[in-house]
Design an enzyme around this catalytic site. Structure first.
Site, PDB file in Angstrom:
ATOM      1  N   GLN A  88     -78.120-128.708 -11.985  1.00  0.00           N
ATOM      2  CA  GLN A  88     -77.625-129.104 -13.300  1.00  0.00           C
ATOM      3  C   GLN A  88     -77.318-130.595 -13.382  1.00  0.00           C
ATOM      4  OE1 GLN A  88     -74.238-126.522 -13.861  1.00  0.00           O
ATOM      5  NE2 GLN A  88     -75.486-124.673 -13.929  1.00  0.00           N
ATOM      6  N   HIS A 150     -72.166-127.397 -12.232  1.00  0.00           N
ATOM      7  CA  HIS A 150     -70.914-127.717 -12.925  1.00  0.00           C
ATOM      8  C   HIS A 150     -70.460-129.157 -12.707  1.00  0.00           C
ATOM      9  CE1 HIS A 150     -69.708-123.148 -13.021  1.00  0.00           C
ATOM     10  NE2 HIS A 150     -70.944-123.389 -13.464  1.00  0.00           N
ATOM     11  N   GLU A 243     -65.006-121.302 -24.180  1.00  0.00           N
ATOM     12  CA  GLU A 243     -63.776-121.662 -24.879  1.00  0.00           C
ATOM     13  C   GLU A 243     -63.898-122.958 -25.665  1.00  0.00           C
ATOM     14  OE1 GLU A 243     -60.677-119.932 -21.460  1.00  0.00           O
ATOM     15  OE2 GLU A 243     -60.570-122.027 -22.110  1.00  0.00           O
ATOM     16  N   TYR A 253     -55.479-125.265 -18.475  1.00  0.00           N
ATOM     17  CA  TYR A 253     -56.246-124.350 -19.331  1.00  0.00           C
ATOM     18  C   TYR A 253     -56.623-123.052 -18.627  1.00  0.00           C
ATOM     19  CZ  TYR A 253     -56.043-128.065 -22.677  1.00  0.00           C
ATOM     20  OH  TYR A 253     -55.549-129.004 -23.567  1.00  0.00           O
ATOM     21  N   TYR A 264     -70.490-113.047 -12.662  1.00  0.00           N
ATOM     22  CA  TYR A 264     -71.904-112.733 -12.851  1.00  0.00           C
ATOM     23  C   TYR A 264     -72.301-111.430 -12.159  1.00  0.00           C
ATOM     24  CZ  TYR A 264     -72.193-117.470 -14.663  1.00  0.00           C
ATOM     25  OH  TYR A 264     -72.001-118.603 -15.416  1.00  0.00           O
TER      26      TYR A 264
END
Length: 372
Positions: A88, A150, A243, A253, A264
């Site tokens: 990513q 991430h 979110e 959070y 998953y």
């Protein structure tokens, strides 16, 4: 006959294509047309508008591109800092300094590899023509790790001129609750890379100086509320639990202690959706839409969309419109589902239009125009 058949097939495809001339899309508030401004981009990630009408587009594969006079310039902008394209990671966000017109300064987020692993970096640079000069790394998330997931990377400036940087949990969820770790939170810095005044970690040895929030999984959308000036974000949940949050100093959070998603594997990550001292999302999706890119619309072309929040979706391949009033979602509408493209970025353009990037090896830049 084969040529005639192919020609007929092509004509039929053009006639039924979502981008066929005159195609009108309808939402509950407005009708609009979709204009393809550029194509052939390799996994475009972020879009920024330059004074005078040009645009910058990042490609995750490591290139910074310019769109000039509505045409994608063939040669990439030179001087992009050394980065790694892995999973990513790659070249991610581009944001302009609030006084860019005077100082030509911009900021890039990207993945970087060293012998210690990979991480998220931010560099400041000066744009001179089609070249970046005075490139300087001003932020690096530590510690590094070997995962290629991430990285987050979304950025935004607040009205005080401080830069907010999202760093994902790097695929190691417990890092998001460790305030001595840069992963899994939002960082707030000056343009020189120093911790911004008022950060919760200043004077507190248990919280890294640049951290502003923590307990964030992987923020892929960040924008400024046009009225309050607050920084809004959205982040990926696992299976469910995407979110929307409002960034507040020193707020936890909750990831992974609380979540509206599951793993998953289908097994729970946590049996809790709330705990004392942990913020609840303003809105969440279950199942996951894989949100990416986010903007409040402030233009004149679509007056009944003004102040609505628009969110791109990768997994669900759509644009989501949210009418949010008094901290609650009053209306949610799915748009452009028939386009069937992964929406990577959403931007409120200075021309009064809404702009989109699509995520593919033939990524595109789209503009939403009102029906005349």
């Amino acid at each position: 006959m084969k040529t005639q058949a192919y020609t007929l097939f092509t004509c039929l495809m053009l006639a039924t294509s979502p981008l066929a001339a005159g195609q009108v899309y309808t939402s509950t508030e407005h009708q609009f047309e979709l204009t393809q401004v550029a194509s052939g981009l390799e996994h475009p990630w972020s879009l920024a508008f330059l004074p005078g009408g040009d645009m910058l587009v990042t490609e995750r594969e490591g290139r910074l591109r310019r769109i000039r006079d509505g045409v994608l310039v063939a040669a990439p902008i030179s001087g992009v800092p050394e980065l790694v394209v892995s999973g990513q990671g790659g070249l991610l966000d581009v944001v302009l300094h609030p006084q860019f017109a005077a100082n030509h300064t911009l900021f890039l987020s990207y993945a970087h590899r060293s012998s210690d692993g990979m991480t998220t970096r931010v560099a400041r640079a000066t744009l001179e023509g089609d070249e970046l000069t005075d490139v300087e790394v001003i932020f690096e998330a530590l510690p590094r790790s070997g995962t290629s997931r991430h990285f987050a990377g979304r950025m935004a400036f607040d009205r005080s001129g401080y830069l907010y940087i999202a760093v994902g949990d790097r695929g190691d969820k417990d890092r998001a609750q460790d305030t001595g770790d840069d992963a899994g939170g939002v960082h707030r810095i000056t343009i020189n890379g120093e911790a911004a005044p008022g950060n919760p970690g200043l004077g507190n040895d248990e919280i890294n100086d640049t951290l502003f929030t923590w307990g964030n999984r992987n923020i892929q959308g960040m924008t400024v509320h046009p009225e309050s000036g607050a920084i809004w974000t959205h982040e990926h949940g696992p299976r469910g639990g995407d979110e929307i949050n409002i960034v507040r100093s020193g707020t936890n959070y909750g990831w992974p202690e609380i979540t509206y998603g599951i793993g998953y594997t289908g097994l729970p990550i946590s049996f809790h959706t709330e705990k004392p001292g942990m913020a609840q999302p303003l809105h969440y999706w279950d199942p996951s839409i894989a949100p990416s890119g986010m903007a409040f619309y402030t233009g004149e072309h679509f007056p009944r969309w003004r102040s609505n929040l628009f969110v791109g979706a990768l997994k669900m391949r759509k644009l989501v419109r949210l009418d949010i009033r008094d901290g609650k979602v009053r209306e949610e509408e799915d748009i452009l589902t028939e386009l069937d493209e992964r929406i990577r970025d959403v931007r409120d353009g200075p021309d009064g239009s809404l702009w989109l990037l699509t995520d593919s090896s033939n990524g595109k830049v789209y503009r939403l125009d009102p029906v005349q």
